[in-house]
Design an enzyme around this catalytic site. Structure first.
Site, short mmCIF file in Angstrom:
data_model
loop_
_atom_site.label_atom_id
_atom_site.label_comp_id
_atom_site.label_asym_id
_atom_site.label_seq_id
_atom_site.Cartn_x
_atom_site.Cartn_y
_atom_site.Cartn_z
N PHE A 15 -3.91 -38.26 8.53
CA PHE A 15 -2.75 -37.71 9.27
C PHE A 15 -2.84 -36.21 9.46
CE2 PHE A 15 -0.15 -41.43 9.57
CZ PHE A 15 -0.61 -42.24 8.55
N ASN A 87 -1.33 -46.40 2.66
CA ASN A 87 -1.96 -46.82 3.91
C ASN A 87 -1.33 -48.10 4.44
OD1 ASN A 87 -3.56 -44.62 3.50
ND2 ASN A 87 -5.33 -45.76 2.76
N HIS A 106 4.27 -47.59 1.80
CA HIS A 106 4.80 -47.29 3.15
C HIS A 106 4.73 -48.52 4.03
CE1 HIS A 106 3.98 -42.77 2.31
NE2 HIS A 106 4.94 -43.27 1.58
N1 APR Z 1 -12.80 -38.31 1.38
C1 APR Z 1 -11.89 -37.79 0.52
N2 APR Z 1 -10.74 -37.19 0.92
C2 APR Z 1 -10.50 -37.16 2.24
C3 APR Z 1 -11.38 -37.71 3.20
C4 APR Z 1 -12.57 -38.31 2.70
N3 APR Z 1 -13.46 -38.86 3.55
N4 APR Z 1 -10.85 -37.51 4.45
C5 APR Z 1 -9.68 -36.87 4.27
N5 APR Z 1 -9.46 -36.65 2.95
C6 APR Z 1 -8.30 -36.04 2.30
C7 APR Z 1 -7.72 -34.88 3.07
O1 APR Z 1 -8.34 -33.67 2.65
C8 APR Z 1 -6.26 -34.93 2.64
O2 APR Z 1 -6.07 -34.26 1.40
O3 APR Z 1 -7.30 -37.03 2.28
C9 APR Z 1 -6.02 -36.42 2.42
C10 APR Z 1 -5.31 -37.07 3.61
O4 APR Z 1 -4.01 -36.55 3.64
P1 APR Z 1 -3.01 -37.02 4.80
O5 APR Z 1 -3.72 -36.94 6.10
O6 APR Z 1 -1.74 -36.26 4.60
O7 APR Z 1 -2.77 -38.56 4.52
P2 APR Z 1 -1.81 -39.17 3.41
O8 APR Z 1 -1.80 -38.36 2.16
O9 APR Z 1 -2.18 -40.62 3.28
O10 APR Z 1 -0.36 -39.07 4.14
C11 APR Z 1 0.73 -39.55 3.42
O11 APR Z 1 2.16 -39.18 5.34
O12 APR Z 1 2.78 -39.36 7.55
C12 APR Z 1 2.87 -39.94 6.31
O13 APR Z 1 3.33 -42.19 6.00
C13 APR Z 1 2.29 -41.32 6.32
O14 APR Z 1 1.32 -42.49 4.46
C14 APR Z 1 1.27 -41.28 5.19
C15 APR Z 1 1.74 -40.11 4.36
#
Ligand code: APR
Length: 248
Positions: A15, A87, A106
């Site tokens: 995201f 997820n 979620h």
């Molecule tokens: N390996 C390890 N870490 C990774 C990788 C990877 N290949 N790709 C991305 N990341 C890390 C990023 O650096 C970041 O810290 O994963 C994290 C992703 O963060 P977000 O994009 O914020 O996703 P998430 O934490 O799942 O979001 C939480 O936000 O919008 C809402 O409901 C939605 O469930 C989601 C929630």
């Protein structure tokens, strides 16, 4: 405890990564602000941006990553107490993690219903509509309300299972946090419920959520697929892990 980062190598954007993250690439949907795509009050007014996104994200097009298989391997070894995931892609289920061990904080695309009368909607019908990027309506004649997958939108309650399982982190004797920015509450508080005598292992591109502040926290910074291979190798499980992933 997992987030979108563990599905990145499956081809599903996270995201908040700058440039590549979902929220940085929704301009084409001309939303008032990025997270509106998952906001229930915006959805009521304009459900099309969500269904445009659902067309790209709907389960069935992506293969689980080796990180999903690592979680499944922990379960097969009788070591998985609970998986809390943010997820909605159902890749944990597809990797073989049993439903009773998964808490989809979620929600997910697994089921759908009318947002007005709550009548469940058929998955087959939903797939048809998502494929054509059409907005499905309730089949109850008196209703005709909008239908939405059971994904938790901003402004909606988390599933009861999340609250029923809130004790699980405190029962763990080891905690993995993988692929999440830990920015969305109440999920982001889960690692703080882990007993302070229990190690917390962060496998993430970056430090998040204060993990690393406790003396026995472990930081495995970098790509999660590389991180889980490192841990599997240290446990003598690398071959088993690759074989587990080959099954997906
Ligand atoms: N390996 C390890 N870490 C990774 C990788 C990877 N290949 N790709 C991305 N990341 C890390 C990023 O650096 C970041 O810290 O994963 C994290 C992703 O963060 P977000 O994009 O914020 O996703 P998430 O934490 O799942 O979001 C939480 O936000 O919008 C809402 O409901 C939605 O469930 C989601 C929630």
């Amino acid at each position: 405890m997992t987030g979108a980062g563990i599905s990145m190598s499956a081809g599903i954007p996270d995201f908040r990564s700058p440039d590549t993250g979902l929220y940085a690439n929704l301009a084409r949907l001309n939303l008032p602000y990025a997270e509106a795509v998952f906001d229930i009050s915006y959805f009521r007014k304009n459900p099309l941006p969500f269904y445009t996104l659902a067309h790209e994200l709907y389960p069935g097009r992506y293969r689980p990553t080796i990180t999903h298989s690592f979680i499944s391997l922990l379960n097969k070894k009788g070591l998985l107490h609970r998986l809390f995931t943010q997820n909605i892609d159902c890749l944990e289920r597809e990797a073989g993690v049993p439903d009773d061990k998964i808490v989809e904080a979620h929600g997910s695309f697994a089921t759908q219903r009318c947002i007005e009368c709550r009548t469940p909607y058929s998955e087959k019908e939903m797939r048809e509509h998502v494929k054509k990027m059409e907005v499905p309506r309730c089949t109850q004649s008196h209703c005709q309300g909008l239908v939405k997958p059971d994904i938790v939108f901003f402004g909606e309650q988390l599933p009861a299972k999340f609250f029923q399982e809130r004790e699980a982190p405190a029962q763990a004797d080891l905690c993995f946090v993988m692929g999440t920015s830990l920015t969305v509450q109440p999920f982001a508080s889960l690692p703080s419920f882990v007993d302070d005598r229990v190690p917390r292992v962060l496998i993430n591109l970056e430090r998040v959520g204060g993990i690393g502040n406790r003396s026995d926290d472990v930081l495995v910074l970098g790509d999660c697929d590389t991180g889980v291979r490192k841990i599997a190798e240290a446990c003598g499980w690398l071959e088993e892990l690759e074989a587990e992933w080959a099954l997906t």
